[in-house]
Scaffold this active site. Structure first.
Site, PDB file in Angstrom:
ATOM      1  N   HIS A  89       0.840  -1.203   0.000  1.00 39.10           N
ATOM      2  CA  HIS A  89       0.000   0.000   0.000  1.00 39.10           C
ATOM      3  C   HIS A  89       0.873   1.250   0.000  1.00 39.10           C
ATOM      4  O   HIS A  89       1.876   1.281   0.692  1.00 39.10           O
ATOM      5  CB  HIS A  89      -0.888  -0.013   1.245  1.00 39.10           C
ATOM      6  CG  HIS A  89      -1.819   1.148   1.331  1.00 39.10           C
ATOM      7  ND1 HIS A  89      -2.935   1.251   0.531  1.00 39.10           N
ATOM      8  CD2 HIS A  89      -1.791   2.250   2.108  1.00 39.10           C
ATOM      9  CE1 HIS A  89      -3.563   2.378   0.832  1.00 39.10           C
ATOM     10  NE2 HIS A  89      -2.883   3.006   1.779  1.00 39.10           N
ATOM     11  N   PRO A  90       0.566   2.240  -0.749  1.00 44.03           N
ATOM     12  CA  PRO A  90      -0.562   2.360  -1.674  1.00 44.03           C
ATOM     13  C   PRO A  90      -0.117   2.067  -3.106  1.00 44.03           C
ATOM     14  O   PRO A  90       0.661   2.807  -3.697  1.00 44.03           O
ATOM     15  CB  PRO A  90      -0.964   3.827  -1.533  1.00 44.03           C
ATOM     16  CG  PRO A  90       0.342   4.534  -1.293  1.00 44.03           C
ATOM     17  CD  PRO A  90       1.206   3.542  -0.540  1.00 44.03           C
TER      18      PRO A  90
END
Length: 99
Positions: free
Chosen positions: A84-85
């Site tokens: 992430h992200p």
């Protein structure tokens, strides 16, 4: 998907797909979308296909190809923590088949 349906039958596969605006475009306000699809053999849970449309698709699809050659299953994808992200994290968070 068409080839998978021909080989495994409509009832022999599961399709997992998503379409979204990547987080990186939250600040830029760009309306660019990402589309992803995983095709899974219902009988073996093996991932037998993947479609992806976005600028980084080439890099991600290369790794998906390796995973598919190694016999990765949908359960393998589901048990992997997404980075992430990134857009690629969507490939390990799709839980509900669309067909």
């Amino acid at each position: 998907e068409e080839e998978a349906r021909a080989q495994y039958g409509d009832d022999g596969i599961q399709i997992f797909k998503t379409s979204f605006r990547p987080l990186k475009h939250t600040l830029t306000q760009r309306e660019e979308k990402t589309f992803m699809k995983l095709i899974v053999d219902k009988k073996t849970d093996q991932v037998i296909g993947c479609h992806m449309a976005e600028p980084s698709a080439g890099d991600v699809i290369q790794i998906i190809g390796v995973a598919m050659k190694a016999g990765a299953t949908k359960a393998h994808f589901d048990s992997t923590i997404g980075v992430h992200p990134t857009s690629a994290e969507e490939l390990v968070t799709m839980r509900t088949p669309s067909s």
